[in-house]
Design an enzyme around this catalytic site. Structure first.
Site, PDB file in Angstrom:
ATOM      1  N   PHE A  37       0.800  -1.215   0.000  1.00 10.80           N
ATOM      2  CA  PHE A  37       0.000   0.000   0.000  1.00 10.80           C
ATOM      3  C   PHE A  37       0.840   1.275   0.000  1.00 10.80           C
ATOM      4  O   PHE A  37       0.401   2.321  -0.433  1.00 10.80           O
ATOM      5  CB  PHE A  37      -0.932   0.005   1.218  1.00 10.80           C
ATOM      6  CG  PHE A  37      -2.111  -0.917   1.086  1.00 10.80           C
ATOM      7  CD1 PHE A  37      -3.287  -0.641   1.770  1.00 10.80           C
ATOM      8  CD2 PHE A  37      -2.075  -2.036   0.284  1.00 10.80           C
ATOM      9  CE1 PHE A  37      -4.396  -1.484   1.650  1.00 10.80           C
ATOM     10  CE2 PHE A  37      -3.165  -2.884   0.155  1.00 10.80           C
ATOM     11  CZ  PHE A  37      -4.329  -2.611   0.852  1.00 10.80           C
ATOM     12  N   HIS A  81       0.154  -4.044  13.016  1.00  4.04           N
ATOM     13  CA  HIS A  81      -0.658  -2.974  12.407  1.00  4.04           C
ATOM     14  C   HIS A  81      -2.132  -3.342  12.332  1.00  4.04           C
ATOM     15  O   HIS A  81      -2.884  -2.741  11.573  1.00  4.04           O
ATOM     16  CB  HIS A  81      -0.126  -2.636  11.009  1.00  4.04           C
ATOM     17  CG  HIS A  81       1.273  -2.084  11.023  1.00  4.04           C
ATOM     18  ND1 HIS A  81       2.030  -1.932   9.885  1.00  4.04           N
ATOM     19  CD2 HIS A  81       2.060  -1.647  12.040  1.00  4.04           C
ATOM     20  CE1 HIS A  81       3.229  -1.435  10.204  1.00  4.04           C
ATOM     21  NE2 HIS A  81       3.258  -1.262  11.504  1.00  4.04           N
ATOM     22  N   SER A 127      10.198  -7.410   4.251  1.00  6.94           N
ATOM     23  CA  SER A 127      10.121  -6.080   4.860  1.00  6.94           C
ATOM     24  C   SER A 127      11.425  -5.350   4.583  1.00  6.94           C
ATOM     25  O   SER A 127      12.502  -5.957   4.611  1.00  6.94           O
ATOM     26  CB  SER A 127       9.902  -6.192   6.370  1.00  6.94           C
ATOM     27  OG  SER A 127      10.061  -4.914   6.983  1.00  6.94           O
TER      28      SER A 127
END
Ligand SMILES: [Zn+2]
Length: 254
Positions: free
Chosen positions: A38, A124, A198
């Site tokens: 995103f 998150h 990540s």
């Protein structure tokens, strides 16, 4: 034996020798399931401006906009299925080697792959359901959508009248205290910390691999691009995640 095979063999040996593995996952593991990162260029957040937590709290119009955006984009998550990478992590769970998954992702794909929610720390939050911000009551999105599409009134809790929001941690929203504590304690107890997909630059999340390494754990990084912690890792694989991890997990059983 080419360089990639050598690295996968090394990972297989490390998996074989470990008994308390923490798997830390970021957006990269889920892009292989068709979920865009995103935050990346072309990602959903460049098309839809993310709504900061303070604005969501302060403005009914922002809450309405937030729910409109949610229902305009929900099919991306609803259609996504776990891929080889998620499945390989679930295999580690089946082998009894997985201490915990710590994830930055909000897509719920680790749960769908067969790992129980109690084994997953979501830093998150989770975008596949909603929660009352005041009392924490859980709401399913289908139920909220039905009402919202009728009148576009942002939903409130039927118990306490608090605002209902997707169960994610928005920009500006504090990191969840319990989840951060759980992530830290698992990180301190693991013997292998596997950071997957990540870039390891966003703190506080990026602090966990460093903490694991400082505490004597091995650190392995699998990510398409370079990360902020490549220089301290025991092994770095700049490769496609799903196939690399699946191959290594399979080889580790021999
Ligand atoms: Zn409530």
């Amino acid at each position: 034996m080419n360089e990639h095979t050598g690295d996968i063999d090394r990972l297989a040996v490390m998996l074989h020798e470990s008994s308390r593995i923490v798997v830390f996952t970021g957006a990269g593991i889920s892009t292989e399931s068709g979920i865009p990162d995103f935050r990346s260029p072309g990602g959903l957040w460049t098309k839809y401006q993310p709504i900061e937590f303070q604005d969501f709290i302060a403005s009914e119009e922002k809450r309405r906009e937030s729910w409109r955006m949610k229902f305009a984009t929900e099919s991306v998550l609803a259609d996504a299925k776990p891929n080889k990478g998620h499945q390989a992590v679930a295999d580690l769970y089946q082998q009894g080697k997985l201490a915990r998954v710590i994830t930055q992702n909000i897509d719920g794909l680790h749960q769908i792959s067969g790992i129980p929610a109690t084994k997953i720390v979501e830093l998150h939050g989770n975008a596949t359901y909603a929660k009352c911000l005041d009392c924490g009551k859980r709401y399913e999105l289908a139920e909220i959508k039905r009402q919202f599409l009728q009148n576009e009134i942002p939903p409130v809790c039927n118990v306490c009248n608090g605002f209902i929001k997707t169960a994610t941690i928005s920009f500006g929203q504090p990191m969840p205290v319990l989840e951060m504590q759980e992530a830290e304690s698992e990180t301190l107890n693991c013997d292998l910390f596997l950071a997957i997909g990540s870039s390891l630059v966003v703190y506080p999340a990026a602090g966990f691999p460093r903490l694991a390494k400082q505490n004597g754990s091995k650190l392995v990084i699998i990510n398409r691009d370079e990360t902020g912690l490549d220089d301290i890792a025991d092994l770095v694989l700049h490769q496609e995640i799903g196939i690399s991890l699946a191959t290594a997990v399979k080889k580790s059983l021999n």
